[in-house]
Scaffold this motif. Structure first.
Motif, PDB file in Angstrom:
ATOM      1  N   SER A  45      27.545  15.987  -9.050  1.00 41.26           N
ATOM      2  CA  SER A  45      26.988  14.650  -9.214  1.00 41.26           C
ATOM      3  C   SER A  45      25.473  14.724  -9.058  1.00 41.26           C
ATOM      4  O   SER A  45      24.901  15.793  -8.824  1.00 41.26           O
ATOM      5  N   GLY A  99      39.216  21.020  -6.595  1.00 45.34           N
ATOM      6  CA  GLY A  99      38.766  19.714  -7.076  1.00 45.34           C
ATOM      7  C   GLY A  99      38.348  18.758  -5.973  1.00 45.34           C
ATOM      8  O   GLY A  99      38.534  17.541  -6.100  1.00 45.34           O
ATOM      9  N   GLU A 104      33.031  16.881  -7.443  1.00 45.34           N
ATOM     10  CA  GLU A 104      32.497  17.125  -8.781  1.00 45.34           C
ATOM     11  C   GLU A 104      30.978  17.124  -8.700  1.00 45.34           C
ATOM     12  O   GLU A 104      30.401  16.470  -7.829  1.00 45.34           O
ATOM     13  N   GLY A 113      35.050  23.305  -6.101  1.00 44.12           N
ATOM     14  CA  GLY A 113      34.717  22.713  -7.391  1.00 44.12           C
ATOM     15  C   GLY A 113      35.921  22.214  -8.162  1.00 44.12           C
ATOM     16  O   GLY A 113      37.078  22.367  -7.757  1.00 44.12           O
ATOM     17  N   GLN A 114      35.621  21.670  -9.332  1.00 38.27           N
ATOM     18  CA  GLN A 114      36.651  20.991 -10.131  1.00 38.27           C
ATOM     19  C   GLN A 114      37.695  21.940 -10.711  1.00 38.27           C
ATOM     20  O   GLN A 114      38.804  21.520 -11.045  1.00 38.27           O
ATOM     21  N   HIS A 115      37.383  23.243 -10.796  1.00 34.97           N
ATOM     22  CA  HIS A 115      38.304  24.169 -11.445  1.00 34.97           C
ATOM     23  C   HIS A 115      39.332  24.763 -10.488  1.00 34.97           C
ATOM     24  O   HIS A 115      40.281  25.418 -10.925  1.00 34.97           O
ATOM     25  N   MET A 141      29.978  25.577  -7.906  1.00 34.58           N
ATOM     26  CA  MET A 141      30.657  24.434  -8.516  1.00 34.58           C
ATOM     27  C   MET A 141      30.458  24.400 -10.031  1.00 34.58           C
ATOM     28  O   MET A 141      31.332  23.948 -10.776  1.00 34.58           O
ATOM     29  N   ASN A 184      31.945  27.930 -14.869  1.00 29.26           N
ATOM     30  CA  ASN A 184      33.058  27.535 -15.731  1.00 29.26           C
ATOM     31  C   ASN A 184      34.152  28.605 -15.662  1.00 29.26           C
ATOM     32  O   ASN A 184      34.179  29.560 -16.446  1.00 29.26           O
TER      33      ASN A 184
END
Length: 368
Positions: free
Chosen positions: A48, A43, A46, A38-40, A278, A281
């Motif tokens: 979608s 990466g 993302e 995931g983006q954290h 993903m 947070n």
């Protein structure tokens, strides 16, 4: 093939290998894959529309699998343990959790009740895997643990039906507890009738042509049809997938269906956990790690003592009561599903940051 895709599959393989080496559930490996990809973290991808679509399919198949385990004959055979021990366990945990959650949060009454109940649920896939790996499923302790898990699965019907109430939506079937219970009983009785007089003949025609692909497509059409029907009624589509599983469990082709859909179900379930990973947070959880830690310790301790007390009251031996309590003292996939469903449908009965914390608490408790 892009480098990101290659890295993604390498990460998935390493995660599955390591998780299974420690005798943990494979679905947790896909959750970790989603977190790492995931983006954290790395990466690679993302979230979608495509990933969300795959995640929704995974949710449908997970609900379908849960429904497929609920067979009326099995429920009747284990009725005393299911509705005695199972109901007592859920009620005791919820009663212990409710005043604590009500005291430390500003959630709505229905939100607090809902969260108390979903935290009382345990991980069916993980617990059954533990019992199978240890050859304990056919022991007295294993049968009682399985009965509790069956009751929890059955309880998911009214809990799913509560989601529109939490969303503040007005549904034709009503929003009161009595209406929800009546609707749940009606769905269960309708399952038996539809499965016997409609689904059995249709599946007989499908299986007669001896096409594996046709049977798989028939199963997927059944899931889609009931998801759409329940959605049109103002109820969560996930309840339709759950209902489709219950319908299939009442047919004479139940075992054939289970064998045919298992590879596809595993694939789509993995997508759900990848998307879930993903969407976590990590920066938020990093700044609230104390709350997650306290939540995990509190949940495990409360569930252990509640389960142990209920088991001892029902004359289960001390050793078996302790084993059952340890096995069941975690959150489950149902809680993750409900929280994800609330998130995707914009249901704000509890704050979004609290949903993130609860998701992390459940995941860590399952890993423990």
């Amino acid at each position: 093939m892009s480098t990101a895709t290659l890295l993604f599959f390498v990460i998935a393989f390493i995660a599955v290998f390591c998780i299974r080496f420690f005798h943990m559930g494979t679905l947790l490996a896909f959750l970790l894959t989603g977190i790492l990809a995931g983006q954290h973290v790395l990466g690679l991808f993302e979230l979608s529309g495509t990933w969300n679509f795959l995640g929704e399919l995974g949710i449908m198949f997970l609900w379908f699998n849960i429904g497929l385990q609920i067979n009326m004959k099995r429920l009747w055979h284990l009725r005393r343990t299911i509705f005695g021990l199972g109901a007592s366990q859920v009620l005791m945990v919820a009663v212990m959790l409710f005043p604590i959650l009500a005291g430390i949060t500003q959630w709505t009454l229905i939100g607090t009740i809902m969260i108390s109940l979903i935290l009382a649920m345990s991980s069916t896939s993980e617990d059954l895997q533990i019992l199978i790996d240890r050859n304990q499923l056919q022991t007295n302790m294993g049968r009682q643990t399985f009965s509790i898990l069956l009751f929890q699965d059955l309880l998911s019907i009214p809990l799913l039906a509560m989601l529109p109430v939490m969303a503040g939506k007005s549904i034709n079937l009503g929003a009161s507890v009595i209406d929800i219970l009546v609707m749940s009983l009606g769905l269960i009785l309708g399952v038996v009738v539809v499965a016997k007089f409609i689904l059995n003949p249709l599946l007989h025609v499908v299986t007669k042509i001896q096409s594996h692909e046709a049977l798989v497509l028939a199963i997927m059409v059944n899931i889609a049809v009931w998801a759409v029907v329940l959605d049109l009624m103002g109820l969560p589509p996930a309840l339709g997938a759950f209902l489709a599983g219950m319908l299939m469990s009442e047919t004479v082709y139940r075992h054939q269906i289970n064998a045919s859909i298992e590879p596809y179900a595993t694939l789509f379930l993995s997508f759900f956990f990848i998307v879930l990973g993903m969407g976590i947070n990590l920066p938020f959880l990093e700044s609230h790690w104390e709350m997650v830690l306290v939540g995990v310790i509190g949940l495990v301790l409360i569930k252990f003592f509640a389960l142990y007390m209920v088991a001892r009251v029902r004359h289960v031996s001390g050793r078996e009561a302790a084993l059952m309590s340890l096995i069941l003292a975690q959150g489950g996939e149902f809680g993750l599903l409900i929280l994800q469903t609330m998130k995707t449908n914009g249901i704000s009965a509890i704050p979004m940051e609290h949903q993130e914390i609860l998701t992390a608490v459940i995941i860590v408790s399952i890993m423990l």
